[in-house]
Design an enzyme around this catalytic site. Structure first.
Site, PDB file in Angstrom:
ATOM      1  CE1 TYR A 123      40.870  41.362  38.531  1.00  0.00           C
ATOM      2  CE2 TYR A 123      40.631  41.797  40.884  1.00  0.00           C
ATOM      3  CZ  TYR A 123      41.147  41.029  39.854  1.00  0.00           C
ATOM      4  OH  TYR A 123      41.937  39.942  40.137  1.00  0.00           O
ATOM      5  CE  LYS A 158      39.171  38.058  39.225  1.00  0.00           C
ATOM      6  NZ  LYS A 158      39.441  36.745  38.590  1.00  0.00           N
TER       7      LYS A 158
END
Length: 248
Positions: free
Chosen positions: A152, A156
């Site tokens: 993640y 991002k």
């Protein structure tokens, strides 16, 4: 922040931040393409909005699905003025040595490649129109190393870089691209997830700094502003919407 005669495409709009964005743009006068991988939730949100919305189903990690999504938007409304790349999935908080390759590839495919695919498909329409506004939903994990697991976090950070690249590349074409970095927000992104115990323990102290939970509408308000004429000279901005967490 008037969006009369404008069309907004919002991904991940079946719930949470995406739903709040779709509703906010509709209230501001836009016609909205409510996109989600779940046809039922997309339909529910579009029905709540009413005549100013159409539901669309797409897997943003699949280029043919994305092409069909953009075709639906353009064939329905004739243009796309605002793109909110909001759809995303969470990882299991696993540290780099512990993350399964399949999880890494899935999270990167949806969060980063998916954001690219939708942007790539929408840009030609914005270029023909002479402008547009893109708002990407990144994350506090896009500027930190300890706000989520490795997959993640990497995805991002990639969204942050993509945002800046698009902003730089198309500034002279009247296309702006900015990103919001939500802190902890009341959404269902982690519902049903089983978190890696080692990663969760390591990340816990940093995650605790973001103990205040935001409402999805607070994220939507930031996106609405960045897409509006009130932000006409804001381009390539990476905006924390985290109640001060990033200042700690």
């Amino acid at each position: 922040m008037n969006f009369d005669d404008r069309v907004a495409l919002v991904t991940g709009a079946g719930s949470g931040i995406g739903k709040a964005m779709a509703v906010a743009f509709a209230k501001a006068g836009a016609r909205v393409v409510v996109c989600d991988i779940d046809a039922a939730t997309a339909g529910q949100v579009a029905a709540e909005i009413g005549d100013a919305a159409v539901a669309a189903t797409a897997d943003i990690g699949d280029d043919s699905s994305v092409a069909a999504l953009v075709e639906t938007a353009v064939s329905t409304y004739g243009r796309i003025d605002v793109l909110c790349n909001n759809a995303g999935i969470m990882d299991t908080m696993a540290l780099p040595a512990d993350i399964p390759l399949a999880q890494w590839e899935r999270v990167l495919r949806v969060n980063l490649t998916g954001t690219f695919l939708v942007t790539h498909a929408v840009l030609p329409h914005m270029l023909r129109q002479g402008g547009g506004a893109i708002v990407n939903t990144a994350s506090e994990a896009g500027i930190r190393g300890a706000a989520a697991g490795a997959a993640y976090t990497a995805s991002k950070h990639g969204v942050v870089g993509l945002t800046k690249s698009v902003a730089w590349a198309y500034a002279k074409d009247g296309i702006r691209c900015n990103a919001i970095l939500p802190g902890p927000t009341m959404t269902n992104i982690a519902n049903g997830a089983t978190f890696d115990p080692t990663g969760s323990a390591r990340l816990g102290p940093v995650l605790a700094l973001g103990e205040r939970l935001a409402q999805p509408e607070q994220m939507a308000d930031a996106a609405l502003y960045l897409a509006s004429d009130a932000a006409s000279f804001i381009n390539g901005a990476i905006v924390p919407v985290d109640g001060g967490w990033s200042a700690a």
